[in-house]
Design an enzyme around this catalytic site. Structure first.
Site, PDB file in Angstrom:
ATOM      1  N   PRO A  13       0.810  -1.219   0.000  1.00 28.12           N
ATOM      2  CA  PRO A  13       0.000   0.000   0.000  1.00 28.12           C
ATOM      3  C   PRO A  13       0.844   1.270   0.000  1.00 28.12           C
ATOM      4  CG  PRO A  13      -0.862  -1.582   1.585  1.00 28.12           C
ATOM      5  CD  PRO A  13       0.472  -2.097   1.138  1.00 28.12           C
ATOM      6  N   TYR A  14       1.947   1.248   0.741  1.00 32.39           N
ATOM      7  CA  TYR A  14       2.829   2.409   0.782  1.00 32.39           C
ATOM      8  C   TYR A  14       3.447   2.671  -0.585  1.00 32.39           C
ATOM      9  CZ  TYR A  14       6.528   5.518   2.495  1.00 32.39           C
ATOM     10  OH  TYR A  14       7.363   6.591   2.711  1.00 32.39           O
ATOM     11  N   ILE A  15       3.890   1.609  -1.255  1.00 32.62           N
ATOM     12  CA  ILE A  15       4.466   1.752  -2.588  1.00 32.62           C
ATOM     13  C   ILE A  15       3.432   2.305  -3.548  1.00 32.62           C
ATOM     14  CG2 ILE A  15       5.405   0.462  -4.553  1.00 32.62           C
ATOM     15  CD1 ILE A  15       6.617  -1.458  -2.403  1.00 32.62           C
TER      16      ILE A  15
ATOM     17  N   LYS B 294       2.822   6.057  -2.801  1.00 29.10           N
ATOM     18  CA  LYS B 294       3.898   6.974  -3.170  1.00 29.10           C
ATOM     19  C   LYS B 294       4.070   7.063  -4.687  1.00 29.10           C
ATOM     20  CE  LYS B 294       4.909   8.463   0.886  1.00 29.10           C
ATOM     21  NZ  LYS B 294       4.645   9.897   1.234  1.00 29.10           N
TER      22      LYS B 294
END
Length: 254
Positions: free
Chosen positions: A157-159, A162
């Site tokens: 999810p972070y990837i 971003k």
């Protein structure tokens, strides 16, 4: 660091209560900016505002949850009401989420990370750009990550978030290029902050592993990322828009 890089500019910083955001408040004010600090943790903002004022800087703060569009718009209105305009914005607020394999990741984690890291930037950029259009232009810097340029394990999810920040940056840069507004992004590598310190605590050996993959072999100080953002917000790079600047010790070159 004391210069006139941002002299005369009013700059809004989200996520200003800690980490890169707090470092940006200090760096930008040292570079001559009037800073408006926004975050949810008002007590920390008040303390930082007092610190900056004690050093002779012009600073104010406002409570803001970037996941709330009304809150984001209110923060921009506050900057305009206090100082008459908005010249720059550093959309820094964000969270890291869990380091969990994708097939074990909960929907709640995905939703929360996307809400803060993507919708938060979306919520802020719209009123910021509207304010800059009213006042003749400006510059926006969004905080992405090297995770917006490459993949890292167990952080889907972070990837995704971003990468989306970079997409929003490029879209806005293209849309407002002829209206006096530049939009760029910084992509920090491993940087000391509450997010990374939490990751390091929960994943022993992670810092050493990441540093071993970084040509400079170390973790960045948040002031180093803030310095790059200050340059992007300044008038020293008038022909630069839609760029993503890695501040990563060479990590993405590997």
């Amino acid at each position: 660091m004391n210069s006139d890089l941002l002299a005369g500019k009013v700059v809004l910083i989200t996520g200003a209560s800690s980490g890169i955001g707090a470092a940006a408040a200090r760096v930008f004010s040292q570079e001559g900016a009037t800073v408006v600090l926004a975050a949810r943790r008002v007590e920390r903002l008040a303390e930082l505002t007092g610190e900056l004022r004690a050093k002779g800087a012009e600073a104010a703060h406002v409570a803001c949850d970037v996941t709330d569009a009304d809150d984001a718009a209110r923060a921009v209105r506050f900057a305009e009401s206090e100082y008459g305009r908005l010249d720059g914005a550093f959309n820094n607020a964000g969270i890291g989420g869990d380091r969990t394999p994708m097939h074990l990741m909960s929907d709640d984690v995905y939703d929360t990370v996307m809400d803060v890291n993507v919708r938060g930037v979306w919520n802020c950029m719209r009123p910021e750009i509207a304010a800059m259009l009213r006042h003749g232009g400006g510059a926006v810097v969004n905080n992405s990550s090297v995770a917006g340029l490459v993949a890292i394990p167990a952080a889907a999810p972070y990837i995704a978030a971003k990468h989306a920040v970079i997409g929003l940056t490029r879209a806005a840069a293209d849309e407002y290029a002829q209206q006096g507004i530049r939009v760029n992004a910084v992509a920090p590598g491993t940087t000391r902050s509450e997010i990374t310190e939490d990751w390091f605590r929960r994943n022993p050996g992670l810092e050493q592993k990441v540093n071993s993959m970084t040509p400079q072999g170390r973790t960045a100080d948040p002031e180093e990322v803030a310095a790059a953002a200050a340059w992007l917000l300044s008038d020293r790079c008038p022909f630069l828009t839609g760029a993503v600047v890695p501040v990563d010790g060479g990590f993405v070159n590997q």
